[in-house]
Design a protein around this motif. Structure first.
Motif, PDB file in Angstrom:
ATOM      1  N   ALA A 770       0.842  -1.187   0.000  1.00 19.98           N
ATOM      2  CA  ALA A 770       0.000   0.000   0.000  1.00 19.98           C
ATOM      3  C   ALA A 770       0.877   1.236   0.000  1.00 19.98           C
ATOM      4  O   ALA A 770       2.065   1.192   0.362  1.00 19.98           O
ATOM      5  CB  ALA A 770      -0.925  -0.003   1.227  1.00 19.98           C
ATOM      6  N   GLU A 774      -2.607   5.338   1.806  1.00 27.65           N
ATOM      7  CA  GLU A 774      -3.489   4.224   2.142  1.00 27.65           C
ATOM      8  C   GLU A 774      -3.165   3.655   3.536  1.00 27.65           C
ATOM      9  O   GLU A 774      -4.077   3.310   4.319  1.00 27.65           O
ATOM     10  CB  GLU A 774      -3.372   3.134   1.082  1.00 27.65           C
ATOM     11  CG  GLU A 774      -3.909   3.575  -0.278  1.00 27.65           C
ATOM     12  CD  GLU A 774      -3.578   2.587  -1.377  1.00 27.65           C
ATOM     13  OE1 GLU A 774      -4.267   2.603  -2.405  1.00 27.65           O
ATOM     14  OE2 GLU A 774      -2.611   1.798  -1.200  1.00 27.65           O
ATOM     15  N   HIS A 804      -6.173  -5.804   2.235  1.00 30.59           N
ATOM     16  CA  HIS A 804      -5.683  -4.972   1.122  1.00 30.59           C
ATOM     17  C   HIS A 804      -4.641  -5.717   0.294  1.00 30.59           C
ATOM     18  O   HIS A 804      -4.604  -5.606  -0.936  1.00 30.59           O
ATOM     19  CB  HIS A 804      -5.093  -3.663   1.677  1.00 30.59           C
ATOM     20  CG  HIS A 804      -4.705  -2.679   0.604  1.00 30.59           C
ATOM     21  ND1 HIS A 804      -5.623  -1.844   0.021  1.00 30.59           N
ATOM     22  CD2 HIS A 804      -3.520  -2.428   0.000  1.00 30.59           C
ATOM     23  CE1 HIS A 804      -5.020  -1.093  -0.888  1.00 30.59           C
ATOM     24  NE2 HIS A 804      -3.724  -1.441  -0.912  1.00 30.59           N
ATOM     25  N   TRP A 805      -3.814  -6.515   0.985  1.00 32.12           N
ATOM     26  CA  TRP A 805      -2.807  -7.312   0.270  1.00 32.12           C
ATOM     27  C   TRP A 805      -3.470  -8.396  -0.565  1.00 32.12           C
ATOM     28  O   TRP A 805      -3.017  -8.692  -1.672  1.00 32.12           O
ATOM     29  CB  TRP A 805      -1.876  -7.926   1.316  1.00 32.12           C
ATOM     30  CG  TRP A 805      -0.861  -8.874   0.764  1.00 32.12           C
ATOM     31  CD1 TRP A 805       0.204  -8.589  -0.020  1.00 32.12           C
ATOM     32  CD2 TRP A 805      -0.844 -10.289   0.963  1.00 32.12           C
ATOM     33  NE1 TRP A 805       0.906  -9.721  -0.333  1.00 32.12           N
ATOM     34  CE2 TRP A 805       0.292 -10.796   0.266  1.00 32.12           C
ATOM     35  CE3 TRP A 805      -1.667 -11.183   1.675  1.00 32.12           C
ATOM     36  CZ2 TRP A 805       0.626 -12.136   0.256  1.00 32.12           C
ATOM     37  CZ3 TRP A 805      -1.319 -12.519   1.665  1.00 32.12           C
ATOM     38  CH2 TRP A 805      -0.181 -12.995   0.949  1.00 32.12           C
ATOM     39  N   LYS A 807      -6.477  -8.155  -1.803  1.00 23.85           N
ATOM     40  CA  LYS A 807      -7.461  -7.520  -2.679  1.00 23.85           C
ATOM     41  C   LYS A 807      -8.894  -7.932  -2.321  1.00 23.85           C
ATOM     42  O   LYS A 807      -9.710  -8.286  -3.183  1.00 23.85           O
ATOM     43  CB  LYS A 807      -7.180  -7.823  -4.144  1.00 23.85           C
ATOM     44  CG  LYS A 807      -5.816  -7.325  -4.625  1.00 23.85           C
ATOM     45  CD  LYS A 807      -5.583  -7.637  -6.089  1.00 23.85           C
ATOM     46  CE  LYS A 807      -4.217  -7.139  -6.529  1.00 23.85           C
ATOM     47  NZ  LYS A 807      -3.957  -7.425  -7.949  1.00 23.85           N
ATOM     48  N   ASN A 809     -12.427  -6.755  -0.294  1.00 27.49           N
ATOM     49  CA  ASN A 809     -13.155  -5.561   0.111  1.00 27.49           C
ATOM     50  C   ASN A 809     -13.960  -5.849   1.374  1.00 27.49           C
ATOM     51  O   ASN A 809     -14.536  -6.923   1.547  1.00 27.49           O
ATOM     52  CB  ASN A 809     -14.105  -5.108  -0.996  1.00 27.49           C
ATOM     53  CG  ASN A 809     -13.345  -4.680  -2.244  1.00 27.49           C
ATOM     54  OD1 ASN A 809     -12.246  -4.115  -2.135  1.00 27.49           O
ATOM     55  ND2 ASN A 809     -13.907  -4.957  -3.404  1.00 27.49           N
ATOM     56  N   SER A 813     -16.550  -9.803   1.589  1.00 28.78           N
ATOM     57  CA  SER A 813     -15.744 -11.028   1.726  1.00 28.78           C
ATOM     58  C   SER A 813     -16.218 -11.788   2.967  1.00 28.78           C
ATOM     59  O   SER A 813     -16.606 -11.190   3.987  1.00 28.78           O
ATOM     60  CB  SER A 813     -14.261 -10.680   1.862  1.00 28.78           C
ATOM     61  OG  SER A 813     -13.834  -9.926   0.736  1.00 28.78           O
ATOM     62  N   ARG A 821      -6.500 -15.126   4.215  1.00 33.53           N
ATOM     63  CA  ARG A 821      -5.572 -14.085   3.768  1.00 33.53           C
ATOM     64  C   ARG A 821      -4.723 -13.589   4.936  1.00 33.53           C
ATOM     65  O   ARG A 821      -3.526 -13.300   4.766  1.00 33.53           O
ATOM     66  CB  ARG A 821      -6.352 -12.904   3.171  1.00 33.53           C
ATOM     67  CG  ARG A 821      -7.127 -13.237   1.934  1.00 33.53           C
ATOM     68  CD  ARG A 821      -6.200 -13.631   0.795  1.00 33.53           C
ATOM     69  NE  ARG A 821      -6.956 -13.912  -0.414  1.00 33.53           N
ATOM     70  CZ  ARG A 821      -6.438 -14.343  -1.556  1.00 33.53           C
ATOM     71  NH1 ARG A 821      -5.146 -14.578  -1.619  1.00 33.53           N
ATOM     72  NH2 ARG A 821      -7.207 -14.585  -2.606  1.00 33.53           N
TER      73      ARG A 821
END
Length: 857
Positions: A770, A774, A804-805, A807, A809, A813, A821
């Motif tokens: 990021a 961010e 964020h890593w 991807k 939202n 999710s 993740r």
């Protein structure tokens, strides 16, 4: 080289002296003896080689000029060539000869002037056959001293043979050279013009020599009359004496030298002819119409000063060659090879390298025109139309003003400024007018008149002393401004000014110098320009020195008034500028509110103000502003990088420091200035709106929205995944955390934003996962108002990083995806090289492990 130079100086006497043949032999002998030793066979071999080399060179330079070598022109092959071109030789002789009163062709003679005219027309003078060589051949062809200034036909033919043998290839024989020379003569354009029916050979006036015994005596009885070249009678020789001097000299192996020396009377006769032609050309130039005369003078004045440091009124010879090239005259008829012949024919004898004045220049142009267009009456008019007029329109002239420009009110203001400084200017004028020493005249009136005017040299010294050259003017412009202020009844060739002309020159120098681009916005009127120049003169230390030399004290009253006026104008200008900036700023902000663009522009400003920063800022640095301009594709020829930098610093106003940053109102003003540059025909507000519509809103990047609430963080699946890696997460927290004692509650360890950013840099998150903006938004979304993250908030931040890593939202999710993740992200952190320092720190702090973790058990 040092040995050769010392030998040369020893033989010649000095390094600048010319070496004679005997000295050359001495120096060569010493050189060979130094190189090979004094062996007799080597010296003999060298002498034979040098003798052959010298004879090969002197065959053209000396042998054909010897008086007793005319027998070589009696050979049968030479006689055949002369008989073949007999008609050509007779035509040339009749065309250039003068006729006596009897009108008999046998009495025709060619004088030195006629011979030089023929030589110039046929271009027989070159670098290897000079005018002195032609005159030497002339005297060698007339052995009789009573007829030393004219040629009859047989002597004329002999001179043609000598000239032909003097040129040509060194390996060619005499008859081959003569054949080539006469063939070139027969094809020359002058010969064709002689053969035209309209060309009538008018006999010239009878010479006083027509009644001389030489003209009346029959030449048939002379031994020379047997052949076209004649044959000199041989002198009776005694027994053992050589047949001729040529044979004797060849056996002595010494080069022949010319024995004829030009007399002063001959130079005077030739100079009188050339001077009369120049005077006639000057009278013709005065009778030209104004248009043609202006063309000739403008071209002449331009090339007089070309590549010169100061203004010149005469032209160098090299500049005439450039003029011929620039005018595109150079060709087969006129080129750099034969242009020197024209220059020599129009100048005095021995002054071919002197500078060219205007009448001599016009005479040269007439000669060149006749070479190109023949002897027509309108040859000079055609030359002006075809060559000089287009050249006059192409050449660049110095943009100097005239002395009569400006309105009456402006003239009155400038006159008032000069009246205030009249005493000071008068003292300066008297000082510089007496710098140049008087001329050759010892007349007191002439010296006094010279001290009442300033010349070009004195005025240039004045301009250099007061730094007008090169700050405002060049040396060339100093002279051109003198020509601009001179009136019609004053001579423009002398380039001298009286006191009134000096003040007029100062006025034109100020107007011309301060009209440059760098001063155009600072000095808008001619009055302001003249006032600035007078202030520079009044404030100079040279003025103080001049006044002290007169026993007077110089008070810089004019400079003080000028500085006070400038300061008042600057304050008023600054006040008006601030008022205008404030009014424009309010107007632009109101337009943004009315158009509904304020929110969007705030997001643009928020993104670029935080670009490259650890936290969100409320001002923009220069590189952030350049980033906006590049992203919006505004850069072009009208708006380069330099102009963007200038607009940025102008938008800061008076609030400048070592770290310039633009606030939001200043950012709006900068955008308005950009729009004014991109759309110069619109006003500031309209240009600002057009810039927003076409560039900023479609292309600029905006700040992301505030991260959503992470309600699923409390899900058991996510909590179990965090609890599984609790030891590792707690270790990282304790490594970057510090004790927070500011709260009223019990002290606890927290992570600040600065430590948080350091953690992101150490593990490479800020570069691969990021951006700084961010990361800052994720941190502020997870922590409270204090900006310090405890352990629970630290876990939430790590969870947001993992999403964020991966991807993912928030709100879209499932908890299982988030837990998966998060596990992979923590495993990536465990494998990072940054864990080495963390593990080392862990080993050093085992003693205090209980104290470190007691607040979290």
């Amino acid at each position: 080289p040092q040995v050769v130079a010392s030998m040369y100086c020893h033989a010649a006497g000095s390094k600048s002296a010319a070496m004679r043949w005997d000295d050359f032999l001495v120096a060569t002998t010493e050189l060979v003896a130094t190189k090979f030793g004094a062996a007799a066979d080597i010296l003999a071999t060298l002498m034979d080689a040098l003798h052959g080399l010298v004879l090969a060179y002197c065959h053209k330079r000396a042998v054909v000029l010897a008086p007793d070598d005319s027998d070589q022109f009696m050979k049968p092959e030479v006689m055949d060539i002369l008989l073949q071109y007999d008609h050509l030789l007779k035509s040339l002789f009749k065309h250039f000869a003068t006729s006596p009163s009897s009108g008999d062709d046998n009495g025709l003679i060619i004088t030195q002037e006629s011979l030089l005219e023929m030589v110039l027309k046929f271009e027989l003078i070159s670098s290897y056959c000079t005018e002195d060589d032609i005159m030497c051949m002339f005297h060698l062809s007339t052995p009789d001293s009573s007829h030393a200034h004219s040629l009859v036909y047989t002597e004329f033919v002999e001179l043609i043979c000598r000239r032909a043998a003097h040129g040509g290839r060194a390996e060619a024989s005499v008859h081959e050279r003569l054949q080539s020379f006469l063939q070139n003569l027969s094809s020359h354009p002058v010969v064709h013009s002689m053969s035209k029916p309209s060309r009538n050979v008018t006999p010239r006036a009878a010479s006083p020599r027509a009644a001389s015994p030489r003209a009346a005596s029959p030449r048939a009885a002379s031994p020379r009359a047997a052949t076209p070249t004649g044959q000199r009678a041989q002198v009776q020789l005694s027994e053992g004496e050589p047949r001729s001097r040529s044979v004797s000299r060849s056996r002595a192996r010494t080069p022949r030298r010319r024995t004829w020396v030009r007399e002063e009377t001959e130079d005077d006769e030739l100079n009188s002819v050339r001077v009369s032609r120049v005077e006639m050309a000057g009278d013709t130039l005065k009778r030209l119409n104004s248009l043609d005369s202006g063309v000739v003078k403008s071209v002449f004045e331009y090339y007089c000063s070309y590549a010169e440091s100061t203004l010149q009124t005469t032209m160098k010879r090299g500049n005439l060659y450039k003029l011929i090239r620039d005018a595109q005259v150079e060709g087969t008829v006129v080129n750099s090879s034969n242009l020197g012949v024209v220059i020599s024919a129009c100048q005095r004898v021995g002054r071919a390298t002197a500078r060219i004045d205007l009448p001599c220049f016009y005479n040269m142009m007439v000669q060149i025109a006749q070479r190109i267009f023949g002897d027509a009456d309108d040859s000079m008019e055609q030359f002006l139309d075809v060559y000089l007029s287009p050249l006059a329109s192409r050449i660049v002239k110095a943009p100097v003003g005239t002395a009569n420009e400006g309105a009456a009110e402006m003239k009155e203001g400038i006159g008032e400024l000069f009246r205030q400084c009249q005493d000071t200017l008068s003292a300066i004028f008297d000082h510089y007018s007496s710098l140049q020493p008087p001329g050759a005249s010892n007349n007191w009136n002439a010296v006094r008149a010279g001290n009442q005017t300033v010349s070009l040299k004195e005025l240039t010294k004045f301009a250099e002393g007061y730094k007008l050259v090169p700050a405002l003017l060049s040396k060339m412009e100093v002279g051109r401004l003198i020509q601009a202020v001179l009136t019609d009844n004053q001579s423009r060739d002398d380039l001298v000014l009286d006191f009134q002309g000096f003040m007029a020159w100062l006025e034109q120098a100020a107007i011309h110098g301060f009209s440059r681009r760098e001063y155009s916005e600072e000095y808008l009127s001619n009055v302001a320009k003249v006032e600035k120049l007078l202030a520079m003169i009044d404030n100079s230390h040279i003025t103080t020195s001049v006044m002290q030399s007169l026993g007077r004290r110089h008070v810089r009253q004019f400079t003080r008034k000028h500085n006070e006026s400038v300061q008042r104008d600057a304050i008023q200008k600054s006040t008006n500028l601030l008022k205008g900036r404030s009014a424009l700023e309010k107007k632009l902000l109101q337009v943004l509110e009315n158009k509904g663009l304020s929110t969007e522009l705030d997001k643009v400003f928020e993104f670029y103000s935080s670009y490259g920063e650890d936290t969100v800022k409320d001002s923009i640095k220069p590189f952030m502003f350049y980033k906006l301009v590049r992203d919006c594709d505004m850069l072009d020829s009208l708006l380069p990088y330099e102009r963007v930098d200038l607009i940025f610093h102008q938008s800061l106003g008076n609030k400048r420091n070592g770290r310039p940053r633009l606030s939001f109102p200043q950012f709006v003003l900068a955008l308005s200035a950009l729009g004014k540059v991109k759309f110069p025909s619109s006003d500031a507000v309209d240009a600002f709106l057009v810039l927003l519509d076409n560039y900023v809103m479609p292309l600029a990047r905006r700040a992301d929205q505030t991260p959503a609430e992470f309600g699923s963080f409390r899900h058991s699946t996510i909590q179990d995944a965090i609890e599984h890696k609790s030891a590792f997460v707690t270790l990282l927290f304790n490594y970057y955390a510090r004790m927070d004692k500011t709260s009223n509650d019990a002290p606890q360890r927290t992570v600040s934003l600065k430590s948080y950013v350091k953690f992101a840099k150490d593990f490479g998150i800020s570069s691969s996962v990021a951006s700084h903006q961010e990361l800052a938004r994720m941190f502020h979304a997870a922590v409270d108002q204090k900006g310090q993250a405890n352990v629970e908030q630290w876990k939430e931040v790590l969870c947001r990083w993992a999403m964020h890593w991966g991807k993912l939202n928030i709100g879209q999710s499932s908890p299982s995806e988030i837990a998966d993740r998060l596990g992979k992200f923590i495993q990536t952190l465990e494998n990072s090289e940054a864990m080495i320092s963390v593990e080392q720190w862990k080993c050093r702090t085992q003693t205090y492990k209980k104290a470190l973790y007691k607040y979290h058990n």
